[in-house]
Design an enzyme around this catalytic site. Structure first.
Site, PDB file in Angstrom:
ATOM      1  CE  LYS A 198      -4.547   0.563   0.405  1.00  0.00           C
ATOM      2  NZ  LYS A 198      -5.509  -0.460  -0.034  1.00  0.00           N
ATOM      3  N   GLY A 236     -20.615   6.065   3.147  1.00  0.00           N
ATOM      4  CA  GLY A 236     -19.711   6.444   2.064  1.00  0.00           C
ATOM      5  C   GLY A 236     -20.480   6.647   0.779  1.00  0.00           C
ATOM      6  N   GLY A 278     -18.323   7.189  -2.222  1.00  0.00           N
ATOM      7  CA  GLY A 278     -17.241   7.220  -3.203  1.00  0.00           C
ATOM      8  C   GLY A 278     -17.437   6.081  -4.192  1.00  0.00           C
ATOM      9  CG  ASN A 279     -14.907   3.238  -7.331  1.00  0.00           C
ATOM     10  OD1 ASN A 279     -14.655   2.127  -6.876  1.00  0.00           O
ATOM     11  ND2 ASN A 279     -15.171   3.436  -8.598  1.00  0.00           N
TER      12      ASN A 279
HETATM   13  N1  GLU Z   1      -7.214  -0.040  -3.340  1.00  0.00           N
HETATM   14  C1  GLU Z   1      -7.997  -1.212  -3.606  1.00  0.00           C
HETATM   15  C2  GLU Z   1      -8.041  -2.096  -2.389  1.00  0.00           C
HETATM   16  O1  GLU Z   1      -7.884  -1.680  -1.273  1.00  0.00           O
HETATM   17  C3  GLU Z   1      -7.522  -1.922  -4.852  1.00  0.00           C
HETATM   18  C4  GLU Z   1      -6.109  -2.367  -4.832  1.00  0.00           C
HETATM   19  C5  GLU Z   1      -5.606  -2.849  -6.172  1.00  0.00           C
HETATM   20  O2  GLU Z   1      -6.392  -2.874  -7.112  1.00  0.00           O
HETATM   21  O3  GLU Z   1      -4.431  -3.187  -6.240  1.00  0.00           O
HETATM   22  O4  GLU Z   1      -8.318  -3.259  -2.489  1.00  0.00           O
END
Ligand code: GLU
Length: 428
Positions: free
Chosen positions: A107, A219, A221-222
């Site tokens: 991350k 939420g 958002g997306n």
């Molecule tokens: N940010 C998204 C998650 O927390 C997607 C991560 C990704 O696609 O690598 O799962």
């Protein structure tokens, strides 16, 4: 809403410790997997539009690359901390493992508030972030993606910078790219849709028809928007949506007993998922306190905003009617709230399973990018459904047969797979 002392990494480690003890994980594997294998902390200087220079703090944490390249999003958030990024990186490892993707977990983050940054300034942050880690990420090492307050445009700027540095085209370096620029059809919808695929399966097991069910969502958002879209397509009714109000620096819940209208709400929403309170009231929505979403008399709660929302304090507001909690966000539920949810017998679909649709589709995007051949949307979504359903079935079967809390059952599967990989590689 979120308490000050909350530490997401401590929470991720306590969840891990509990299950690694339960499965009798050996000490070597345990101490190796409870920390990130690698992390990068750096500064990103940006020449702002007014001519001054501002310095932003950035991170990339690679929790594990045992099962494949590290994988996970990059968040832009004013309250970002390295411990939050560590927790999120660790949860990515369990997420890719639970749906059996050949990927690890990572991350990234930048402490910044895009509400107050021009697009040019955001572009400089994206390019600066890549310049700092260009040698340590890449299609075979670590593959970033969007997360809270980042989107396809940010990914494309990052890809462009990576390609300038490495002198070639590397579309498999990053996912969540815009369609037509290496992105996959269905990626935008994937996390929200995936969440509802798991809800659909849970309802099936309870002999409930989605058409007769209601949900309340935190939420907008997306993840939340596409979850509402899919849930409504299945015939369900969303009675309340809670979201952050940037002007008042607080959140509100918008309620319509007959069901919220997604397109109507989208038309009065900014690009960060903030709903215009005045316009919402004009459209007949009741404006309630931010926490009111959790007090709704519904069948399903969908926390799809951010970590630390279903806590020891808020968990007691959950009504008796609630049968399922589907975690669209990462880390929305604290361990003390987990204990209460488990005691009350509410069926929880834990975050790293429930929201795995995003990374699953990212994996499909990476595959398509690497072979430079792109699938139709139906093909992507049907593969996504298969992966999510299979992942859900494995966890719920294990939970039932071993009488485990769903989160623990998901951990048993994920930790087992990752521990096997580190052992097979001869690392521990
Ligand atoms: N940010 C998204 C998650 O927390 C997607 C991560 C990704 O696609 O690598 O799962």
């Amino acid at each position: 809403m979120a308490s000050k002392e909350f530490n997401a990494f401590a929470m991720a480690q306590s969840q891990f410790d509990k299950v690694s003890d339960l499965i009798g994980l050996d000490a070597g594997a345990k101490s190796f997997l409870r920390e990130p294998v690698r992390e990068f902390h750096f500064l990103i200087p940006v020449r702002m539009d007014d001519g001054t220079t501002k310095v932003f703090r950035g991170f990339r944490v690679q929790h594990s690359d045992a099962r494949g390249p590290a994988k996970g999003g990059i968040r832009f958030h004013p309250q970002e901390t390295v411990d939050t990024v560590r927790a999120l990186a660790m949860w990515m490892t369990w997420k890719t493992a639970v749906v059996d993707l050949p990927l690890g977990g990572g991350k990234g983050g930048v402490i910044c508030d895009p509400h107050h940054l021009s697009l040019r300034e955001q572009e400089q942050i994206c390019r600066g972030w890549v310049r700092q880690v260009a040698k340590n990420v890449g299609p075979l090492a670590d593959v970033p993606a969007p997360d809270v307050m980042t989107n396809g445009q940010h990914m494309l700027w990052m890809l462009d910078e990576f390609e300038v540095i490495h002198g070639g085209r590397y579309p498999g370096f990053i996912t969540g790219k815009p369609v037509g620029m290496g992105g996959s059809l269905g990626r935008t919808e994937a996390t929200g849709y995936g969440l509802i695929y798991t809800i659909r399966e849970a309802l099936k097991d309870m002999n409930l028809d989605p058409k007769n069910t209601t949900a309340s969502v935190q939420g907008f958002g997306n993840v939340a928007q596409y979850a509402i879209e899919k849930f409504t397509q299945l015939g369900g009714t969303v009675t309340a949506v809670s979201c952050w109000d940037q002007n008042d620096q607080t959140s509100y819940t918008y309620k319509k007993r007959t069901g919220v209208d997604l397109n109507e709400l989208r038309s009065i929403t900014d690009r960060f998922g903030g709903i215009d309170p005045k316009k919402a009231q004009d459209l007949g929505y009741l404006k309630l306190a931010g926490n009111a979403w959790i007090e709704e008399e519904v069948d399903i709660l969908l926390p799809a905003a951010i970590e630390n929302q279903v806590t020891g304090e808020t968990v007691n507001s959950i009504k008796k009617s609630v049968k399922i909690i589907g975690e669209g966000a990462n880390g929305p539920t604290t361990p003390d709230a987990d204990a209460e949810i488990s005691k009350r017998g509410i069926f929880i679909i834990p975050d790293f399973l429930a929201n795995a649709g995003g990374v699953t589709c990212s994996y499909f995007e990476q595959v398509q990018s690497n072979m430079n051949y792109f699938w139709e949307k139906e093909e992507v979504l049907s593969k996504l459904d298969t992966k999510m359903t299979t992942g859900f079935r494995a966890v719920s079967d294990l939970a039932r047969s071993r009488k485990l809390y769903m989160r623990d059952a998901a951990y048993v599967i994920s930790i087992g797979r990752v521990a096997q990989a580190v052992k097979d590689r001869g690392w521990v």
